[in-house]
Design an enzyme around this catalytic site. Structure first.
Site, PDB file in Angstrom:
ATOM      1  NE  ARG A 187      61.130  34.686  24.750  1.00 46.45           N
ATOM      2  CZ  ARG A 187      60.536  33.750  23.920  1.00 46.45           C
ATOM      3  NH1 ARG A 187      59.926  34.114  22.955  1.00 46.45           N
ATOM      4  NH2 ARG A 187      61.177  32.489  23.964  1.00 46.45           N
ATOM      5  CB  CYS A 248      65.345  30.597  19.453  1.00 43.68           C
ATOM      6  SG  CYS A 248      64.878  28.629  19.056  1.00 43.68           S
ATOM      7  CE  LYS A 250      58.795  26.138  21.685  1.00 47.35           C
ATOM      8  NZ  LYS A 250      57.611  25.835  22.372  1.00 47.35           N
TER       9      LYS A 250
END
Length: 297
Positions: A187, A248, A250
């Site tokens: 991610r 990160c 959120k």
């Protein structure tokens, strides 16, 4: 050394079980189940209603947030937080112990630990090993709802533990803070999608370093030792003697970075509350880095 005067960030399942057995849960000790799961997977409140640590209240992170923000999980106001936790029987003199039921051992509990700290509360701890190990070790559970007497909690925002979009953007020039991203490597790189995200490509803030939060946990779901945590930071060339911002997607798993650093004696890690979900939507394209098919995120 500084970590010797810090309040204990972790308590053991054994300690909590003994505290419950000896009747200490009350105005001076409150327990919170801070579980949250992606929609369509598990139902946190339903699981709490079925079984939880005796005396624990459910901390609903969907309720205790800024519901007017377009970004995920942003901090509530001082008044909102104070009223919310006051209704859970928590005062400024209460020791708060937070856990969650995630299979990893800990996921959302460090976020709530950080929320208390950012609102000026010192005496807050995470249950090391979480509900997963509470169950595994055979400690008692109940379905009986907790009905604590409401208390007064005065929240005072500690701005040094919180960073805004504007501050992180300025930091790209000043480089006063190291920026550490706690998401999984794919991610962060932009090669794997953000789960359950509509209109949010993966990738990272330019100049950030990737330290996936799961590295801080053992396979059994416990926090690693301070020595192991320091080695993880050192391996990624993160200098704990220097200022640090955690990010990160959120603002949730970033709090694992704050917790791990705290356990190493560094209590001043700031969390970028909007994190990638805000950055992706607001920041200049050249500040968003991705190895995905579209290049820049």
């Amino acid at each position: 050394m500084v970590h010797q005067v810090l309040y204990r960030a972790l308590v053991s399942t054994k300690w909590l079980a003994e505290s419950i057995r000896s009747g200490k849960v009350g105005p001076s000790l409150r327990v919170l189940d801070a579980s949250w799961y992606s929609p369509g997977t598990r139902q946190a409140r339903k699981e709490y209603q079925e079984r939880h640590v005796p005396g624990a209240s459910f901390f609903d992170i969907e309720e205790c947030r800024d519901t007017t923000s377009p970004y995920e999980m942003m901090l509530p106001s001082e008044a909102h937080f104070g009223d919310y936790v006051g209704n859970l029987g928590i005062s400024n003199d209460t020791h708060v112990v937070v856990y969650d039921g995630d299979d990893l051992g800990s996921f959302y509990a460090p976020r709530v630990w950080w929320m208390f700290r950012v609102f000026g509360h010192r005496t807050v701890s995470v249950l090391n090993g979480g509900f997963r190990n509470w169950l595994k070790e055979g400690h008692p559970v109940t379905s009986e709802p907790s009905r604590p007497e409401p208390a007064v909690f005065k929240a005072t925002l500690n701005r040094s533990l919180l960073k805004t979009y504007e501050q992180v953007l300025e930091n790209l020039q000043s480089k006063r803070f190291q920026l550490v991203d706690s998401r999984a490597q794919g991610r962060y790189l932009g090669t794997q999608p953000e789960p359950d995200a509509v209109g949010l490509d993966s990738g990272h803030i330019r100049g950030s370093v990737n330290v996936p939060f799961m590295n801080f946990l053992t396979e059994d779901g416990f926090e690693k030792s301070p020595e192991e945590l320091r080695a993880i930071f050192q391996d990624k060339k993160v200098d704990l003697s220097q200022p640090l911002i955690a990010t990160c997607r959120k603002g949730v798993t970033a709090c694992h970075i704050a917790l791990a650093a705290y356990l190493c004696g560094k209590p001043d890690v700031a969390v970028y509350d909007g994190s990638w979900s805000e950055w992706f939507r607001r920041a200049p394209p050249e500040t968003r880095v991705s190895q995905g098919k579209s290049g820049k995120a």
